[in-house]
Enzyme design. Structure first.
Site, short mmCIF file in Angstrom:
data_model
loop_
_atom_site.label_atom_id
_atom_site.label_comp_id
_atom_site.label_asym_id
_atom_site.label_seq_id
_atom_site.Cartn_x
_atom_site.Cartn_y
_atom_site.Cartn_z
N CYS A 5 40.26 32.95 38.03
CA CYS A 5 39.34 33.22 38.86
C CYS A 5 38.30 31.80 38.92
O CYS A 5 37.40 31.64 39.74
CB CYS A 5 38.49 34.21 38.69
SG CYS A 5 39.63 35.73 38.96
N HIS A 52 31.52 33.56 41.26
CA HIS A 52 32.65 34.52 41.50
C HIS A 52 32.36 35.98 41.75
O HIS A 52 31.40 36.70 40.94
CB HIS A 52 33.44 34.21 40.18
CG HIS A 52 34.99 35.24 40.25
ND1 HIS A 52 35.73 35.26 41.44
CD2 HIS A 52 35.21 35.93 39.42
CE1 HIS A 52 36.82 35.97 40.89
NE2 HIS A 52 36.14 36.55 39.95
N ASN A 87 37.33 40.94 45.21
CA ASN A 87 37.71 39.99 44.09
C ASN A 87 38.69 39.15 44.66
O ASN A 87 40.01 39.60 44.51
CB ASN A 87 37.80 40.40 42.74
CG ASN A 87 38.07 39.23 41.96
OD1 ASN A 87 38.21 38.08 42.32
ND2 ASN A 87 38.03 39.47 40.52
N1 COA Z 1 39.42 55.56 40.90
C1 COA Z 1 38.93 56.50 40.23
N2 COA Z 1 38.79 56.59 38.76
C2 COA Z 1 39.37 55.51 38.10
C3 COA Z 1 39.63 54.31 38.98
C4 COA Z 1 39.65 54.13 40.29
N3 COA Z 1 40.07 53.16 41.12
N4 COA Z 1 40.22 53.28 38.10
C5 COA Z 1 39.73 53.86 36.88
N5 COA Z 1 39.44 55.37 37.00
C6 COA Z 1 39.05 56.22 36.14
C7 COA Z 1 39.77 55.77 34.79
O1 COA Z 1 40.80 56.39 34.44
C8 COA Z 1 38.69 56.57 33.72
O2 COA Z 1 39.05 57.92 33.55
P1 COA Z 1 39.12 58.74 32.24
O3 COA Z 1 37.83 58.74 31.85
O4 COA Z 1 39.56 59.95 32.59
O5 COA Z 1 39.99 57.98 31.21
C9 COA Z 1 37.73 56.44 34.34
O6 COA Z 1 37.62 56.20 35.63
C10 COA Z 1 36.27 55.35 33.71
O7 COA Z 1 37.32 54.15 33.56
P2 COA Z 1 36.82 52.77 32.96
O8 COA Z 1 37.77 51.92 33.09
O9 COA Z 1 35.77 53.26 31.88
O10 COA Z 1 35.78 52.44 34.38
P3 COA Z 1 34.85 51.31 34.43
O11 COA Z 1 33.33 51.88 34.44
O12 COA Z 1 34.91 50.22 33.31
O13 COA Z 1 35.20 50.33 35.64
C11 COA Z 1 36.27 48.66 36.30
C12 COA Z 1 36.44 49.90 35.86
C13 COA Z 1 37.72 48.06 36.42
C14 COA Z 1 35.72 48.63 37.77
C15 COA Z 1 35.49 47.93 35.54
O14 COA Z 1 35.79 47.94 34.11
C16 COA Z 1 35.53 46.39 35.93
O15 COA Z 1 34.89 46.06 37.01
N6 COA Z 1 35.96 45.45 34.98
C17 COA Z 1 35.89 44.05 35.38
C18 COA Z 1 37.43 43.83 35.98
C19 COA Z 1 37.24 42.49 36.73
O16 COA Z 1 36.29 42.03 37.07
N7 COA Z 1 38.62 41.79 36.74
C20 COA Z 1 38.64 40.56 37.18
C21 COA Z 1 38.19 39.38 36.48
S1 COA Z 1 37.80 37.88 37.25
#
Ligand code: COA
Length: 338
Positions: A122, A265, A295
């Site tokens: 990224c 980004h 993204n």
């Molecule tokens: N829809 C519904 N539920 C989802 C889901 C989706 N698309 N993706 C994950 N979940 C669930 C998980 O399974 C978890 O369930 P559980 O509590 O029963 O285990 C719950 O939601 C919480 O998951 P978690 O990973 O803690 O959520 P979060 O608040 O951290 O959000 C992201 C997840 C991926 C959106 C967040 O972590 C994020 O944006 N991270 C950065 C990723 C990124 O930017 N990547 C590219 C970098 S350049």
């Protein structure tokens, strides 16, 4: 502020353009493919829709990059034959060999211009801007295209197992044309480029089973799809993103008030919000378009720039800071007087 009167040349951004696939996927569309909801996605990420390239019908990363480069050249009112160098920032290269940038250069009619792919996830576009600037100062290159293009929807699983990554990414290409100018006030003012390879497996796409990290060998062993430590990347981004902005402002001897646009980004609305709060930035200084594109990896930063251009908000003399963070892990900036 550093004195750039001793620059060899001024470097100007003379063209900005972008290209997206035809097919759009809304959060509602994803609800039909996996256990998720529009509400969950919007709350956690700010994303409402993203574009998905149709590989089967030829809409590859090369095709998107070609569309973006042609539009960028048109915006610059420049003939492709005038290009000396084409840098394609991507982590979605069509093949390991040849470099996708070579086919891109041939397809747009840029003759024997130098061409190479640039891989920094990224951060690709941001690091490529710093690289292009250096090459233009020290080499014979007068007109350089820097394009960011990615098709990460090819590397995620559109099912419940892969939902954390599948909702995040979209496909696009966008970029700029850089041109040498007599005006030495234009060009790079300050930059930063960092990495932490000890955290390589926070975001990785294994090719073979030998690439898998220890914990993924125990069942989460899909190859050629993105493995992501979502929470880990989130914490990394919220911390390093504002930090690297502060470091760059300090190196330039200016404050956030002096910068007209922070072109950042787009990985998560909440990460962008954290940076806004840290520097007290008004919405108009940190444009957000993740709601429309998701993204888009190396295309994300120039896609924001293209939005600003289309809205008539890019003006000569402004200071623009490009900011990236992502796989590697990598993070960095490129601060320009345009
Ligand atoms: N829809 C519904 N539920 C989802 C889901 C989706 N698309 N993706 C994950 N979940 C669930 C998980 O399974 C978890 O369930 P559980 O509590 O029963 O285990 C719950 O939601 C919480 O998951 P978690 O990973 O803690 O959520 P979060 O608040 O951290 O959000 C992201 C997840 C991926 C959106 C967040 O972590 C994020 O944006 N991270 C950065 C990723 C990124 O930017 N990547 C590219 C970098 S350049």
């Amino acid at each position: 502020m550093p004195n750039h009167a001793d620059r060899q040349f001024g470097i100007e951004i003379v063209g900005i353009g972008a290209h997206t696939p035809d097919k759009m996927l809304t959060n509602k569309d994803l609800e039909g493919m996996m256990d998720t909801s529009d509400e969950w996605i919007q709350q956690r990420t700010g994303i409402k829709q993203r574009y998905k390239a149709d590989h089967e019908h030829g809409e590859t990363v090369l095709y998107l990059a070609k569309g973006a480069l042609e539009k960028t050249l048109a915006n610059a009112k420049m003939d492709p034959s005038e290009l000396d160098l084409v840098i394609l920032a991507t982590m979605s290269q069509e093949m390991t060999c040849p470099p996708t940038a070579c086919r891109l250069t041939a397809m747009v009619g840029a003759g024997n211009a130098g061409a190479f792919d640039f891989s920094a996830a990224c951060c690709g576009f941001v690091f490529a801007m710093n690289t292009a600037y250096g090459l233009m100062q020290t080499g014979p290159y007068k007109n350089v295209a820097v394009i960011g293009a990615d098709t990460l929807t090819q590397s995620v699983e559109f099912n419940t197992h892969g939902r954390a990554a599948a909702i995040l990414f979209g496909d696009a290409a966008a970029g700029v044309i850089l041109k040498r100018t007599e005006d030495k006030t234009k060009g790079l003012i300050a930059q930063a480029m960092h990495s932490d390879g000890t955290r390589w497996d926070d975001l990785y796409i294994p090719k073979t089973k030998y690439d898998l990290n220890e914990s993924d060998r125990e069942g989460n062993d899909q190859l050629c799809v993105l493995h992501m430590n979502g929470a880990g990347v989130f914490r990394f981004a919220v911390g390093t993103f504002p930090h690297v902005i502060g470091q760059t402002l300090e190196a330039a001897g200016i404050t956030a008030d002096d910068v007209d646009h922070f072109v950042c980004h787009q990985s998560n609305q909440r990460i962008l919000q954290a940076a806004k709060e840290r520097f007290g930035l008004p919405d108009e200084k940190l444009h957000v378009n993740i709601d429309r594109f998701g993204n888009t990896v190396a295309a994300s930063v120039p896609l924001v720039l293209n939005d600003l251009r289309e809205a008539g908000r890019i003006e000569r003399g402004q200071k623009v800071m490009f900011v990236g963070f992502g796989g590697g892990l990598t993070w960095g900036t490129s601060l320009w007087q345009i």
